[in-house]
Write a protein that holds these residues in place. Structure first.
Motif, short mmCIF file in Angstrom:
data_model
loop_
_atom_site.label_atom_id
_atom_site.label_comp_id
_atom_site.label_asym_id
_atom_site.label_seq_id
_atom_site.Cartn_x
_atom_site.Cartn_y
_atom_site.Cartn_z
N ALA A 1 12.63 9.16 -1.08
CA ALA A 1 13.13 8.26 -2.13
C ALA A 1 13.81 7.03 -1.56
CB ALA A 1 14.10 9.04 -3.03
N ALA A 2 14.47 7.18 -0.41
CA ALA A 2 15.24 6.07 0.18
C ALA A 2 14.46 5.27 1.21
CB ALA A 2 16.52 6.63 0.82
N TYR A 3 13.21 5.63 1.48
CA TYR A 3 12.45 4.99 2.55
C TYR A 3 12.29 3.50 2.31
CZ TYR A 3 8.62 3.77 5.68
OH TYR A 3 7.84 3.16 6.64
N ASP A 4 12.60 2.70 3.33
CA ASP A 4 12.48 1.24 3.26
C ASP A 4 11.64 0.79 4.45
OD1 ASP A 4 12.71 -1.45 3.03
OD2 ASP A 4 14.89 -1.54 3.28
N ASP A 5 10.42 0.35 4.16
CA ASP A 5 9.48 0.02 5.25
C ASP A 5 9.89 -1.25 6.00
OD1 ASP A 5 6.93 0.72 6.59
OD2 ASP A 5 6.34 -1.27 5.87
N SER A 6 10.77 -2.04 5.41
CA SER A 6 11.18 -3.28 6.09
C SER A 6 11.93 -2.97 7.39
CB SER A 6 12.08 -4.12 5.17
OG SER A 6 13.30 -3.43 4.87
N GLN A 7 12.44 -1.75 7.49
CA GLN A 7 13.16 -1.36 8.70
C GLN A 7 12.24 -0.74 9.75
OE1 GLN A 7 16.66 0.99 7.91
NE2 GLN A 7 17.13 -0.13 6.02
N HIS A 8 10.98 -0.45 9.36
CA HIS A 8 10.05 0.21 10.29
C HIS A 8 8.76 -0.58 10.53
CE1 HIS A 8 12.51 3.86 10.12
NE2 HIS A 8 12.58 3.69 8.80
N GLY B 1 3.92 -0.99 7.25
CA GLY B 1 2.95 -1.60 6.34
C GLY B 1 2.58 -0.75 5.15
N TYR B 2 3.42 0.18 4.79
CA TYR B 2 3.11 0.99 3.61
C TYR B 2 4.40 1.52 2.97
CZ TYR B 2 3.65 4.81 7.05
OH TYR B 2 4.12 5.63 8.03
N THR C 1 -6.92 11.72 3.39
CA THR C 1 -6.84 10.40 4.02
C THR C 1 -5.63 9.64 3.46
OG1 THR C 1 -8.31 9.49 2.32
CG2 THR C 1 -9.34 10.28 4.36
N ASN C 2 -5.29 8.55 4.15
CA ASN C 2 -4.22 7.66 3.70
C ASN C 2 -2.95 8.46 3.39
OD1 ASN C 2 -3.27 5.04 3.11
ND2 ASN C 2 -3.51 5.41 0.91
N SER C 3 -2.49 9.23 4.37
CA SER C 3 -1.36 10.13 4.13
C SER C 3 -0.41 10.12 5.32
CB SER C 3 -1.85 11.55 3.89
OG SER C 3 -2.54 12.04 5.03
N VAL C 4 0.81 10.65 5.06
CA VAL C 4 1.79 10.84 6.13
C VAL C 4 2.36 12.26 6.01
CG1 VAL C 4 2.43 8.40 6.20
CG2 VAL C 4 3.75 9.99 4.76
N MET D 1 0.85 -1.20 0.00
CA MET D 1 0.00 0.00 0.00
C MET D 1 0.88 1.25 0.00
SD MET D 1 -2.83 1.21 2.81
CE MET D 1 -1.62 1.35 4.10
N LYS D 2 0.50 2.20 -0.83
CA LYS D 2 1.23 3.47 -0.86
C LYS D 2 0.41 4.55 -0.17
CE LYS D 2 4.32 3.19 -4.83
NZ LYS D 2 4.76 3.85 -6.07
N LYS D 3 1.13 5.42 0.53
CA LYS D 3 0.47 6.55 1.19
C LYS D 3 0.93 7.86 0.55
CE LYS D 3 -1.04 4.93 5.66
NZ LYS D 3 -1.41 5.42 7.00
N ALA D 4 -0.01 8.80 0.49
CA ALA D 4 0.33 10.12 -0.03
C ALA D 4 1.27 10.81 0.96
CB ALA D 4 -0.93 10.95 -0.23
N VAL D 5 2.27 11.48 0.43
CA VAL D 5 3.29 12.11 1.26
C VAL D 5 3.13 13.64 1.23
CG1 VAL D 5 5.77 12.43 1.64
CG2 VAL D 5 4.90 10.22 0.84
#
Length: 520
Positions: free
Chosen positions: A35-42, A45-46, A86-89, A1-5
């Motif tokens: 650009a470098a965000y890796d969710d596997s480290q956090h 779930g998005y 909605t669905n944003s960070v 899932m992608k969130k709006a930034v």
């Protein structure tokens, strides 16, 4: 899932916003993070999607302006809470960017955002704040940001206090950003050679009734430039309002500094205040016409609508006519008819030549009493001002309250000087009337004698406050009001021959004179 930034970038000063460095640095940092965000480290779930930018340029976080209603950040928070977004960070450089205001105020908005499901990514620490985050970390971070701003504010105030003290002591200058007529030499403000003559010419001409166009032309004729260029009318009007010419500092930041006397005085405060009093008048005295086709320019007022009566039309024979300015407009048009200018000029000149001004009752004694009272108040305030200055010089870091008191006293001193100047101008005495009478010559009647007529116009404005005019069928009524005198001089002249058919001192309403005219 992608969130709006939503990336929020803020700089607190106008300088940072203007040069772009602070903003571009933040943009680059936030863009690289996304650009470098890796969710596997956090394990949130998005993934992070496309970026939308929230810019706050020249907005202080310490004062809380960046989270006030209508600000870009507060609007974003409201849209999230109202589910418009909605669905944003939200991505920020650090908690300082979000707020430096008191933590209890900032924490409420911060928590409301993450509790609504909008995670806040703090790039500098690589922390993600969400509804299950440790509240101690969040409140501690906001408290640290607030404390750091308080420390910087104290250092800034201390720095300014030291600079103010050095300026008062004469050992340094407050700032090297100075008006064009001043330069800094040996840590002191110094007036540039030849600048005083220019600015005093501007103020003296304006005080004598000349408009900015005539002043501009005179400066050009004398080869005088302002800040190395020929002044425009708008520039001249700004100069007339510039309090730095009477030594006052103009501060857009610290209000306590605004109005402090630190520069060399170029224009005497009495002249400055008198000119600005003229400028602020709703119906100013008027401008001298450089063509000198009206000896009484700026004094003639329509009795019907209250607007100026001007010489602005010429017939086939070359005769000039008085017309109410209100009769030349389409909206709220005045219905007053015009009449020959020369008839009125001759009648008024004859009146001024032969009238015994001692018939008028002046308030000289009352005016002098007011001048004496204000003079005593002026001496008292100047003494108090000097005492405070002496106390300030003794302190390493002057008390802000003392500076505030000093500023208020200096403002009152300026007001008193202005009041005294105005009273002295109204307390003209009969010598001024006689000087006007003595300046009359037959050469005044020739419109080609421009300088002679302009000089007369200046003198007549020192004696006559205004001349109200009204045209009847075969007559013209003139009501002359004098400077510093209660009574008004009423004259009725024949509109064809210019013969004065009635004259009297009139201190009440004009109904009786109108009755005489209408029943003649």
């Amino acid at each position: 899932m992608k969130k709006a930034v939503y990336c929020y970038a803020r700089v607190s000063s106008r300088g940072q916003a203007k040069d772009g460095y602070g903003m571009s640095r933040q943009q680059e940092m936030l863009r690289d993070y996304v650009a470098a965000y890796d969710d596997s480290q956090h394990n949130r779930g998005y993934e992070l999607g496309n970026i939308s930018w929230l810019y706050a340029e020249g907005v202080s976080a310490y004062s809380g302006k960046n989270i006030e209603d209508g600000s870009v950040l507060k609007t974003f928070i409201d849209d999230v809470l109202q589910k418009k977004i909605t669905n944003s960070v939200l991505v920020i450089e650090n908690l300082d960017r979000f707020s430096r205001a008191a933590p209890n105020r900032a924490a409420g908005l911060f928590l409301s955002l993450i509790n609504a499901g909008c995670d806040i990514h703090e790039v500098e620490t690589e922390m993600i704040h969400h509804q299950y985050s440790d509240l101690n970390i969040i409140s501690g971070g906001l408290q640290r940001a607030h404390n750091e701003s308080k420390r910087k504010a104290r250092l800034s105030i201390k720095n300014w206090d030291e600079r103010i003290k050095n300026t008062i002591d004469g050992t340094s200058v407050l700032t090297h950003r100075v008006p064009s007529w001043i330069e800094v030499k040996n840590n002191k403000y110094v007036l540039k050679k030849g600048e005083s003559e220019k600015y005093n010419l501007i103020f003296k001409m304006y005080a004598d009734g000349f408009g900015p166009a005539a002043i501009r032309d005179e400066l050009k004729k004398r080869g005088m430039q302002i800040n190395e260029r020929e002044p425009t009318i708008n520039h001249l009007m700004k100069i007339i309002k510039d309090q730095r010419l009477i030594g006052r500092f103009n501060s857009t930041g610290r209000k306590i500094l605004d109005g402090m006397s630190i520069y060399p005085v170029v224009v005497e405060p009495e002249l400055f205040e008198a000119v600005n009093d003229l400028r602020k008048q709703r119906n100013p005295l008027g401008k001298i016409n450089v063509k000198a086709n009206n000896l009484f320019a700026g004094l003639c007022i329509c009795m019907n609508c209250g607007r100026y009566v001007q010489v602005n039309s010429v017939d086939k024979k070359g005769d000039t006519y008085f017309r109410c300015g209100g009769s030349l407009v389409k909206i709220d048009k005045c219905k007053e008819r015009g009449f020959k200018y020369k008839i009125v000029e001759n009648a008024l000149l004859e009146h001024l030549r032969n009238f015994d001004f001692s018939m008028l009752r002046s308030d000289d004694n009352d005016i002098q009493v007011k001048i004496n009272y204000l003079s005593m108040e002026l001496v008292s305030n100047e003494k108090y001002s000097n005492e405070i200055l002496a106390d300030l010089e003794k302190e390493d870091i002057p008390d802000p309250n003392d500076r505030r008191i000093l500023k208020n006293i200096q403002r009152r001193i300026s007001e008193i000087r202005n009041e005294i100047t105005i009273l002295k101008q109204s307390n003209i005495g009969y010598e001024t009337f006689n000087d006007l009478k003595d300046s009359y010559t037959d050469d005044l009647l020739d419109p080609k004698n421009t300088k002679l007529r302009l000089d007369f116009n200046v003198k007549v404005k020192r004696v006559i406050k205004n001349i109200k005019m009204k045209r009847y069928d075969n007559t013209i009524m003139l009501v002359v009001s004098y400077v510093g005198v209660n009574e008004k001089q009423a004259m009725v002249i024949n509109s064809k021959t210019g013969e004065v058919v009635f004259m009297a001192v009139q201190n009440d309403d004009l109904k009786s004179i109108e009755y005489l005219i209408n029943n003649d």
